[in-house]
Design a protein around this motif. Structure first.
Motif, mmCIF file in Angstrom:
data_model
loop_
_atom_site.group_PDB
_atom_site.id
_atom_site.type_symbol
_atom_site.label_atom_id
_atom_site.label_comp_id
_atom_site.label_asym_id
_atom_site.label_seq_id
_atom_site.Cartn_x
_atom_site.Cartn_y
_atom_site.Cartn_z
ATOM 1 N N VAL A 111 46.510 20.807 35.598
ATOM 2 C CA VAL A 111 46.414 19.725 34.626
ATOM 3 C C VAL A 111 45.023 19.120 34.750
ATOM 4 N N VAL A 112 44.335 19.032 33.607
ATOM 5 C CA VAL A 112 42.957 18.540 33.567
ATOM 6 C C VAL A 112 42.834 17.470 32.485
ATOM 7 N N PRO A 113 41.720 16.735 32.480
ATOM 8 C CA PRO A 113 41.519 15.744 31.416
ATOM 9 C C PRO A 113 41.459 16.396 30.034
ATOM 10 N N ARG A 114 41.755 15.615 29.019
ATOM 11 C CA ARG A 114 41.767 16.139 27.646
ATOM 12 C C ARG A 114 40.443 16.737 27.213
ATOM 13 N N SER A 115 39.362 16.212 27.744
ATOM 14 C CA SER A 115 38.047 16.695 27.318
ATOM 15 C C SER A 115 37.710 18.069 27.886
ATOM 16 N N VAL A 116 38.506 18.572 28.780
ATOM 17 C CA VAL A 116 38.342 19.935 29.308
ATOM 18 C C VAL A 116 39.348 20.807 28.559
ATOM 19 N N ASP A 117 38.861 21.882 27.966
ATOM 20 C CA ASP A 117 39.775 22.692 27.154
ATOM 21 C C ASP A 117 39.895 24.130 27.661
ATOM 22 N N ARG A 118 40.712 24.861 26.947
ATOM 23 C CA ARG A 118 41.040 26.240 27.325
ATOM 24 C C ARG A 118 39.790 27.123 27.432
ATOM 25 N N SER A 119 38.860 26.948 26.501
ATOM 26 C CA SER A 119 37.642 27.773 26.544
ATOM 27 C C SER A 119 36.830 27.476 27.809
ATOM 28 N N ASP A 120 36.862 26.225 28.272
ATOM 29 C CA ASP A 120 36.193 25.890 29.531
ATOM 30 C C ASP A 120 36.805 26.683 30.683
ATOM 31 N N PHE A 121 38.133 26.800 30.662
ATOM 32 C CA PHE A 121 38.803 27.538 31.737
ATOM 33 C C PHE A 121 38.310 28.977 31.785
ATOM 34 N N PHE A 122 38.213 29.615 30.609
ATOM 35 C CA PHE A 122 37.847 31.032 30.587
ATOM 36 C C PHE A 122 36.354 31.278 30.721
ATOM 37 N N THR A 123 35.578 30.220 30.825
ATOM 38 C CA THR A 123 34.152 30.388 31.127
ATOM 39 C C THR A 123 33.858 29.798 32.508
ATOM 40 N N VAL A 124 34.016 28.497 32.643
ATOM 41 C CA VAL A 124 33.637 27.806 33.880
ATOM 42 C C VAL A 124 34.525 28.205 35.057
ATOM 43 N N MET A 125 35.834 28.154 34.861
ATOM 44 C CA MET A 125 36.733 28.475 35.990
ATOM 45 C C MET A 125 36.630 29.943 36.383
ATOM 46 N N VAL A 126 36.502 30.822 35.412
ATOM 47 C CA VAL A 126 36.339 32.246 35.732
ATOM 48 C C VAL A 126 35.070 32.462 36.547
ATOM 49 N N GLU A 127 33.996 31.762 36.174
ATOM 50 C CA GLU A 127 32.749 31.859 36.937
ATOM 51 C C GLU A 127 32.957 31.379 38.383
ATOM 52 N N ILE A 128 33.651 30.255 38.541
ATOM 53 C CA ILE A 128 33.914 29.717 39.883
ATOM 54 C C ILE A 128 34.736 30.712 40.705
ATOM 55 N N LEU A 129 35.740 31.288 40.089
ATOM 56 C CA LEU A 129 36.580 32.260 40.810
ATOM 57 C C LEU A 129 35.775 33.502 41.204
ATOM 58 N N ARG A 130 34.885 33.932 40.338
ATOM 59 C CA ARG A 130 34.053 35.111 40.662
ATOM 60 C C ARG A 130 33.101 34.837 41.820
ATOM 61 N N GLU A 131 32.772 33.574 42.039
ATOM 62 C CA GLU A 131 31.894 33.199 43.156
ATOM 63 C C GLU A 131 32.624 33.219 44.500
ATOM 64 N N GLN A 132 33.937 33.294 44.474
ATOM 65 C CA GLN A 132 34.732 33.188 45.695
ATOM 66 C C GLN A 132 34.861 34.542 46.393
ATOM 67 N N PRO A 133 34.439 34.641 47.646
ATOM 68 C CA PRO A 133 34.534 35.918 48.357
ATOM 69 C C PRO A 133 35.980 36.374 48.571
ATOM 70 N N ASP A 134 36.930 35.438 48.592
ATOM 71 C CA ASP A 134 38.336 35.804 48.808
ATOM 72 C C ASP A 134 39.001 36.362 47.549
ATOM 73 N N VAL A 135 38.381 36.183 46.390
ATOM 74 C CA VAL A 135 38.971 36.694 45.145
ATOM 75 C C VAL A 135 38.547 38.154 44.999
ATOM 76 N N ARG A 136 39.518 39.040 45.108
ATOM 77 C CA ARG A 136 39.235 40.474 45.072
ATOM 78 C C ARG A 136 39.490 41.094 43.710
ATOM 79 N N GLU A 137 40.337 40.466 42.906
ATOM 80 C CA GLU A 137 40.662 41.004 41.589
ATOM 81 C C GLU A 137 40.832 39.840 40.636
ATOM 82 N N LEU A 138 40.178 39.925 39.472
ATOM 83 C CA LEU A 138 40.235 38.857 38.485
ATOM 84 C C LEU A 138 40.202 39.483 37.101
ATOM 85 N N ASP A 139 41.251 39.298 36.341
ATOM 86 C CA ASP A 139 41.342 39.847 34.989
ATOM 87 C C ASP A 139 41.696 38.736 34.009
ATOM 88 N N PRO A 140 40.695 37.971 33.526
ATOM 89 C CA PRO A 140 40.990 36.893 32.585
ATOM 90 C C PRO A 140 41.584 37.450 31.295
#
Length: 143
Positions: A111-140
């Motif tokens: 749950v995030v503030p209203r000003s953060v939307d779905r497109s932010d998740f698939f750009t910003v959050m995906v980028e953050i997850l890709r930066e994580q060494p523990d994330v071995r597989e990511l298929d947005p």
């Protein structure tokens, strides 16, 4: 707030419960037998697995807050406002109910503030997850 039970016609979910009756002694005994069977077949998490789940949820919560911060900064919000906005992770499903099997996934809701939307998740959050060494597989799947 009172400790009184909800009114008879009050419903907390989509449907009314099948029963509000407490378990019988026989049902309690069957529950204990089932739990023992599940333990014998190693279907419960070990203490180490439980601690690992708690660590993963803690890390996910930290990443969620960072996601909101970065998404709001990209929308020209100031740093203090972006940090203060925050995010919240909720668990649901078998993990939340305490009936998950060893190695099962953890269903989560972000749950995030209203000003953060779905497109932010698939750009910003995906980028953050890709930066994580523990994330071995990511298929947005933006859908």
């Amino acid at each position: 707030m009172t400790d009184e039970p909800p009114a008879q016609d009050q419903c907390w979910g989509i449907t009314k419960p099948i029963s509000l009756a407490k378990p019988t002694p026989r049902e309690l005994q069957l529950t204990l037998s089932l739990e023992e069977l599940l333990r014998r077949h190693n279907l419960y998490d070990s203490e180490a697995e439980m601690q690992r789940r708690v660590q993963v949820l803690g890390k996910l919560n930290m990443l969620a807050r960072e996601f909101v911060r970065r998404a709001l900064l990209a929308k020209n919000k100031d740093e203090a406002e972006a940090v203060r906005a925050g995010a919240k992770i909720f668990t649901f499903g078998s993990y939340r109910l305490g009936v998950h099997a060893s190695g099962a996934d953890i269903d989560t809701l972000l749950v995030v503030p209203r000003s953060v939307d779905r497109s932010d998740f698939f750009t910003v959050m995906v980028e953050i997850l890709r930066e994580q060494p523990d994330v071995r597989e990511l298929d947005p799947v933006p859908g």
